[in-house]
Design a protein around this motif. Structure first.
Motif, PDB file in Angstrom:
ATOM      1  N   TYR A  26      11.102 -23.382  59.559  1.00 14.13           N
ATOM      2  CA  TYR A  26      11.578 -24.090  58.353  1.00 14.13           C
ATOM      3  C   TYR A  26      12.885 -24.261  58.635  1.00 14.13           C
ATOM      4  O   TYR A  26      13.506 -25.274  58.369  1.00 14.13           O
ATOM      5  CB  TYR A  26      11.565 -22.923  57.941  1.00 14.13           C
ATOM      6  CG  TYR A  26      11.869 -22.890  56.011  1.00 14.13           C
ATOM      7  CD1 TYR A  26      13.088 -23.451  55.872  1.00 14.13           C
ATOM      8  CD2 TYR A  26      11.238 -23.605  54.836  1.00 14.13           C
ATOM      9  CE1 TYR A  26      14.303 -23.582  53.864  1.00 14.13           C
ATOM     10  CE2 TYR A  26      11.664 -23.365  53.611  1.00 14.13           C
ATOM     11  CZ  TYR A  26      12.618 -24.076  53.931  1.00 14.13           C
ATOM     12  OH  TYR A  26      12.985 -24.241  52.257  1.00 14.13           O
ATOM     13  N   ASN A  30      13.610 -28.287  57.865  1.00 16.07           N
ATOM     14  CA  ASN A  30      14.210 -28.273  56.288  1.00 16.07           C
ATOM     15  C   ASN A  30      15.820 -28.563  56.769  1.00 16.07           C
ATOM     16  O   ASN A  30      16.497 -28.186  55.392  1.00 16.07           O
ATOM     17  CB  ASN A  30      13.933 -27.621  55.793  1.00 16.07           C
ATOM     18  CG  ASN A  30      12.085 -27.462  55.307  1.00 16.07           C
ATOM     19  OD1 ASN A  30      11.903 -28.609  54.964  1.00 16.07           O
ATOM     20  ND2 ASN A  30      12.014 -26.798  55.703  1.00 16.07           N
ATOM     21  N   MET A  82      18.271 -25.976  56.786  1.00 15.59           N
ATOM     22  CA  MET A  82      18.528 -25.117  55.467  1.00 15.59           C
ATOM     23  C   MET A  82      17.811 -23.718  56.077  1.00 15.59           C
ATOM     24  O   MET A  82      16.368 -23.957  56.436  1.00 15.59           O
ATOM     25  CB  MET A  82      18.546 -25.828  54.250  1.00 15.59           C
ATOM     26  CG  MET A  82      16.743 -25.314  53.783  1.00 15.59           C
ATOM     27  SD  MET A  82      16.598 -25.719  51.632  1.00 15.59           S
ATOM     28  CE  MET A  82      16.179 -24.552  51.531  1.00 15.59           C
ATOM     29  N   LEU A 115      15.964 -19.792  54.860  1.00 15.70           N
ATOM     30  CA  LEU A 115      15.415 -18.922  53.595  1.00 15.70           C
ATOM     31  C   LEU A 115      17.114 -18.096  53.338  1.00 15.70           C
ATOM     32  O   LEU A 115      17.496 -16.516  54.437  1.00 15.70           O
ATOM     33  CB  LEU A 115      14.330 -19.137  53.990  1.00 15.70           C
ATOM     34  CG  LEU A 115      12.931 -20.098  53.717  1.00 15.70           C
ATOM     35  CD1 LEU A 115      12.274 -19.283  54.697  1.00 15.70           C
ATOM     36  CD2 LEU A 115      13.071 -21.021  53.030  1.00 15.70           C
ATOM     37  N   SER A 116      16.621 -17.831  52.468  1.00 16.72           N
ATOM     38  CA  SER A 116      16.962 -16.140  51.715  1.00 16.72           C
ATOM     39  C   SER A 116      16.664 -15.153  51.834  1.00 16.72           C
ATOM     40  O   SER A 116      15.223 -15.060  52.278  1.00 16.72           O
ATOM     41  CB  SER A 116      17.293 -16.934  50.014  1.00 16.72           C
ATOM     42  OG  SER A 116      15.992 -16.533  49.803  1.00 16.72           O
ATOM     43  N   ASN A 133      15.628 -12.223  50.366  1.00 15.50           N
ATOM     44  CA  ASN A 133      14.211 -12.399  49.547  1.00 15.50           C
ATOM     45  C   ASN A 133      12.813 -13.823  49.626  1.00 15.50           C
ATOM     46  O   ASN A 133      11.820 -13.053  49.588  1.00 15.50           O
ATOM     47  CB  ASN A 133      15.059 -12.720  47.535  1.00 15.50           C
ATOM     48  CG  ASN A 133      13.003 -12.521  46.995  1.00 15.50           C
ATOM     49  OD1 ASN A 133      12.607 -13.388  47.119  1.00 15.50           O
ATOM     50  ND2 ASN A 133      13.698 -11.471  46.407  1.00 15.50           N
ATOM     51  N   ALA A 134      12.878 -15.441  49.833  1.00 17.90           N
ATOM     52  CA  ALA A 134      12.196 -15.744  50.494  1.00 17.90           C
ATOM     53  C   ALA A 134      11.746 -15.356  51.737  1.00 17.90           C
ATOM     54  O   ALA A 134      10.534 -15.158  51.604  1.00 17.90           O
ATOM     55  CB  ALA A 134      12.568 -16.927  50.867  1.00 17.90           C
ATOM     56  N   ASN A 139       8.922 -12.569  51.307  1.00 15.71           N
ATOM     57  CA  ASN A 139       8.107 -12.569  50.170  1.00 15.71           C
ATOM     58  C   ASN A 139       7.059 -13.232  51.148  1.00 15.71           C
ATOM     59  O   ASN A 139       5.791 -13.183  51.379  1.00 15.71           O
ATOM     60  CB  ASN A 139       8.540 -13.989  48.981  1.00 15.71           C
ATOM     61  CG  ASN A 139       8.970 -12.567  47.852  1.00 15.71           C
ATOM     62  OD1 ASN A 139       7.896 -12.144  47.474  1.00 15.71           O
ATOM     63  ND2 ASN A 139      10.292 -13.240  47.456  1.00 15.71           N
ATOM     64  N   PHE A 140       8.254 -14.104  52.348  1.00 13.17           N
ATOM     65  CA  PHE A 140       7.168 -15.041  53.522  1.00 13.17           C
ATOM     66  C   PHE A 140       6.113 -13.475  53.940  1.00 13.17           C
ATOM     67  O   PHE A 140       4.908 -13.642  54.484  1.00 13.17           O
ATOM     68  CB  PHE A 140       7.813 -15.742  54.052  1.00 13.17           C
ATOM     69  CG  PHE A 140       6.714 -16.200  55.057  1.00 13.17           C
ATOM     70  CD1 PHE A 140       7.194 -15.283  56.147  1.00 13.17           C
ATOM     71  CD2 PHE A 140       6.129 -17.505  55.086  1.00 13.17           C
ATOM     72  CE1 PHE A 140       6.102 -16.245  57.368  1.00 13.17           C
ATOM     73  CE2 PHE A 140       5.327 -18.482  55.855  1.00 13.17           C
ATOM     74  CZ  PHE A 140       5.361 -17.548  57.699  1.00 13.17           C
ATOM     75  N   GLN A 198       4.120 -18.491  48.074  1.00 12.20           N
ATOM     76  CA  GLN A 198       4.703 -18.587  49.364  1.00 12.20           C
ATOM     77  C   GLN A 198       6.652 -17.674  49.190  1.00 12.20           C
ATOM     78  O   GLN A 198       6.198 -16.589  50.157  1.00 12.20           O
ATOM     79  CB  GLN A 198       4.562 -19.324  50.905  1.00 12.20           C
ATOM     80  CG  GLN A 198       5.020 -19.401  51.932  1.00 12.20           C
ATOM     81  CD  GLN A 198       4.198 -20.338  53.001  1.00 12.20           C
ATOM     82  OE1 GLN A 198       4.670 -20.680  53.220  1.00 12.20           O
ATOM     83  NE2 GLN A 198       3.983 -19.765  54.002  1.00 12.20           N
ATOM     84  N   TYR A 199       6.598 -18.458  48.943  1.00 18.76           N
ATOM     85  CA  TYR A 199       8.507 -18.090  49.202  1.00 18.76           C
ATOM     86  C   TYR A 199       8.992 -17.158  47.866  1.00 18.76           C
ATOM     87  O   TYR A 199      10.014 -16.894  48.022  1.00 18.76           O
ATOM     88  CB  TYR A 199       9.084 -19.423  48.885  1.00 18.76           C
ATOM     89  CG  TYR A 199       9.103 -19.523  50.503  1.00 18.76           C
ATOM     90  CD1 TYR A 199       8.209 -20.689  51.385  1.00 18.76           C
ATOM     91  CD2 TYR A 199       8.872 -18.860  51.759  1.00 18.76           C
ATOM     92  CE1 TYR A 199       7.826 -21.246  52.618  1.00 18.76           C
ATOM     93  CE2 TYR A 199       8.805 -19.321  53.131  1.00 18.76           C
ATOM     94  CZ  TYR A 199       8.765 -20.597  53.667  1.00 18.76           C
ATOM     95  OH  TYR A 199       7.769 -21.119  54.910  1.00 18.76           O
ATOM     96  N   GLN A 200       8.180 -17.528  46.738  1.00 17.51           N
ATOM     97  CA  GLN A 200       8.675 -16.734  44.728  1.00 17.51           C
ATOM     98  C   GLN A 200      10.178 -17.911  44.612  1.00 17.51           C
ATOM     99  O   GLN A 200      11.122 -16.934  44.796  1.00 17.51           O
ATOM    100  CB  GLN A 200       8.888 -14.844  45.745  1.00 17.51           C
ATOM    101  CG  GLN A 200       7.538 -14.782  45.766  1.00 17.51           C
ATOM    102  CD  GLN A 200       6.576 -15.214  44.490  1.00 17.51           C
ATOM    103  OE1 GLN A 200       6.724 -14.902  43.339  1.00 17.51           O
ATOM    104  NE2 GLN A 200       5.354 -14.834  44.972  1.00 17.51           N
ATOM    105  N   HIS A 201      10.776 -18.864  45.502  1.00 13.00           N
ATOM    106  CA  HIS A 201      11.638 -19.601  44.703  1.00 13.00           C
ATOM    107  C   HIS A 201      11.069 -20.840  44.972  1.00 13.00           C
ATOM    108  O   HIS A 201       9.958 -21.292  45.981  1.00 13.00           O
ATOM    109  CB  HIS A 201      12.547 -19.836  46.594  1.00 13.00           C
ATOM    110  CG  HIS A 201      13.166 -18.377  46.305  1.00 13.00           C
ATOM    111  ND1 HIS A 201      14.601 -18.282  46.020  1.00 13.00           N
ATOM    112  CD2 HIS A 201      12.803 -16.839  47.178  1.00 13.00           C
ATOM    113  CE1 HIS A 201      15.426 -16.721  46.726  1.00 13.00           C
ATOM    114  NE2 HIS A 201      14.337 -16.089  46.807  1.00 13.00           N
ATOM    115  N   GLN A 205      12.510 -31.597  49.424  1.00 14.21           N
ATOM    116  CA  GLN A 205      10.587 -31.162  50.281  1.00 14.21           C
ATOM    117  C   GLN A 205       9.684 -31.739  50.071  1.00 14.21           C
ATOM    118  O   GLN A 205       8.357 -31.421  50.450  1.00 14.21           O
ATOM    119  CB  GLN A 205      11.006 -29.658  51.230  1.00 14.21           C
ATOM    120  CG  GLN A 205      12.015 -28.619  51.422  1.00 14.21           C
ATOM    121  CD  GLN A 205      12.034 -27.679  52.022  1.00 14.21           C
ATOM    122  OE1 GLN A 205      10.792 -27.137  51.998  1.00 14.21           O
ATOM    123  NE2 GLN A 205      12.888 -26.718  52.471  1.00 14.21           N
TER     124      GLN A 205
END
Lengths: 200, 262
Positions: free
Chosen positions: A67, A71, A73, A75-76, A78-79, A82-83, B100-103, B109
């Motif tokens: 990722y 991209n 960047m 991921l937080s 939290n993200a 959740n993944f 998937q990411y809840q964001h 993208q």
């Protein structure tokens, strides 16, 4: 049998785990690192069979890396959590990952956050947590001693207290613990019972 | 000369051109104009509503502007049926990411995903390209307000202000002189200024007829900081007419000012 502990403080989280690699009555190793690095600012403390722990943590870590390079960047936390949970959930009714984890990370907007996930893909954001038999011994200590806006030093003392209690009262001997801190500067090993790096 | 190499999307011409892709881009130059303008506090998307018959039922939803997710919206120039497929794809991708990411998906993208999908129809499958260009407007926490343009080749670029559809060259040249931002020594327009600029551009591209609230649709994308969500607002006829009238007044005042010199 594995112990995984986690606690959040003002500016980060600590994730700790025992270093015993064993099955049934046999101990394979005393220096296994069960706190897998995910990104520059997050770790995954895992309990469960070695195969599942490695498979799961590497899959998540490599997807996080993909990722970031795709991209440009990060991921937080939290993200990322959740993944992880989504991966556990999808695999659950196909070929489950038998891992119980504590995911701890730091990001700019939310500071240090800790997520508890079990092998059934239940997830909860927590201030502190423990996986395995250790929860029976340590949750009461966390309950009593955790406070909002603790410092890193105070949080480390609580982890030490938990480890002492386990070593005093838990039937399974766990002489070595790996303790990692995640904060603004990244991931740092604070204490390790044995060096995980193979020195053969 | 192009005739031998232009019937297949998957064939280069000897000059190194993909004629089918170029023809697809041409198709869009006949479509209703779409304008996108980045403002300091939001994004304006203005579209020319082309009605082919007075017997057509009044659409309940726009046929030029479509929300893709809670924080991204787009307007379409080109073949509507083609656009519907792509919009479904975009909405699906945005939803998958959130699942998937809840964001919310970062705007670029989503743009890239739509473009990769468009591009695949130019490289394999023996299918024709999508005859659609989009203007995508969105907000994300990292890059804030963003405006992107996509075309049938699968290319995309980010813009401060741009025009697609019929007479887009005239529109773009007007924007070049009138759109001010820091890099040119001016300041970024506010939403109200951007709305007026969009009407001015539409007046130019709409071939002699003046923009009016029946012929034009104005959308504004802003952010409600308190609720932590984006607001997609299509101006009502009354509100659009107010902007049109403001532009008329300013044009009249300017015209009067230039006459008084002698």
């Amino acid at each position: 049998m594995d112990t995984v502990l986690g606690i959040s403080f003002d500016g980060g989280v600590i994730v700790a785990a025992d270093q015993t690699n064993a099955r049934s009555i046999l101990i394979y190793q005393h220096h296994l690192d069960k706190v897998a690095p995910l990104t520059s600012h997050s770790v995954l403390g895992c309990s469960g069979p070695n195969a599942d722990f490695v498979n799961f943590s590497e899959y998540v870590a490599k997807n996080m890396a993909l990722y970031e390079v795709t991209n440009d960047m990060k991921l937080s936390t939290n993200a990322q959590a959740n993944f992880c949970r989504g991966t556990l959930a999808q695999a659950l009714r196909k070929g489950p990952y038998q891992v119980n984890v504590l995911l701890g990370g730091w990001d700019e907007t939310t500071g240090g956050t800790l997520y508890f996930m079990d092998y059934l893909a239940a997830m909860q954001k927590v201030n502190f947590g423990a996986q395995g038999y250790a929860s029976n011994f340590c949750l009461s200590i966390f309950d009593k001693e955790w406070k909002a806006n603790m410092t890193e030093e105070e949080a480390l003392l609580v982890i030490d207290h938990c480890i002492s209690e386990l070593q005093e009262r838990f039937l399974i001997s766990q002489p070595n613990f790996m303790v990692k801190v995640v904060n603004k500067q990244g991931v740092r090993v604070v204490k390790q019972g044995a060096d995980p790096v193979e020195n053969s | 000369m192009a005739r031998r190499y232009d019937s297949s999307t998957t064939t280069f011409s000897p000059e190194g051109r993909l004629h089918q892709v170029e023809y697809a881009i041409e198709a869009i130059n006949n479509a209703g104009t779409c304008i996108g303008i980045l403002a300091s506090d939001g994004i304006v998307l203005a579209t020319e509503k082309r009605s082919t018959s007075s017997l057509l039922a009044v659409p309940k939803t726009s046929d030029k502007t479509y929300p893709l997710s809670s924080h991204i919206t787009c307007c379409v120039a080109g073949l509507t049926a083609d656009a519907n497929m792509l919009i479904d794809q975009a909405r699906l991708r945005a939803g998958q990411y959130e699942y998937q990411y809840q964001h919310s998906i970062p705007v670029e993208q989503l743009v890239e995903h739509v473009c990769n999908y468009k591009h695949s129809y130019t490289q394999y499958g023996g299918l024709r390209p999508f005859g659609v260009s989009f203007l995508l407007a969105g907000w994300d926490p990292i890059h804030k307000y963003q405006l992107y343009q996509t075309d049938p080749s699968g290319n995309y670029s980010g813009w401060k202000a741009t025009v697609i559809g019929s007479n887009n060259q005239a529109g773009k040249s007007l924007l070049k002189t009138e759109y001010g931002d820091e890099s040119e020594g001016g300041t970024m327009p506010t939403i109200n200024e951007a709305l007026k600029l969009a009407i001015k551009v539409l007046n130019k591209t709409m071939d002699g007829t003046l923009a009016s609230s029946e012929k034009v649709e104005l959308l504004v994308l802003t952010r409600d900081e308190e609720l932590d969500e984006c607001v997609h607002k299509i101006l009502s006829e009354v509100e659009s007419q107010a902007i049109v009238q403001e532009v008329e007044k300013e044009a009249a005042a300017e015209a009067a000012a230039t006459v008084v010199v002698s």
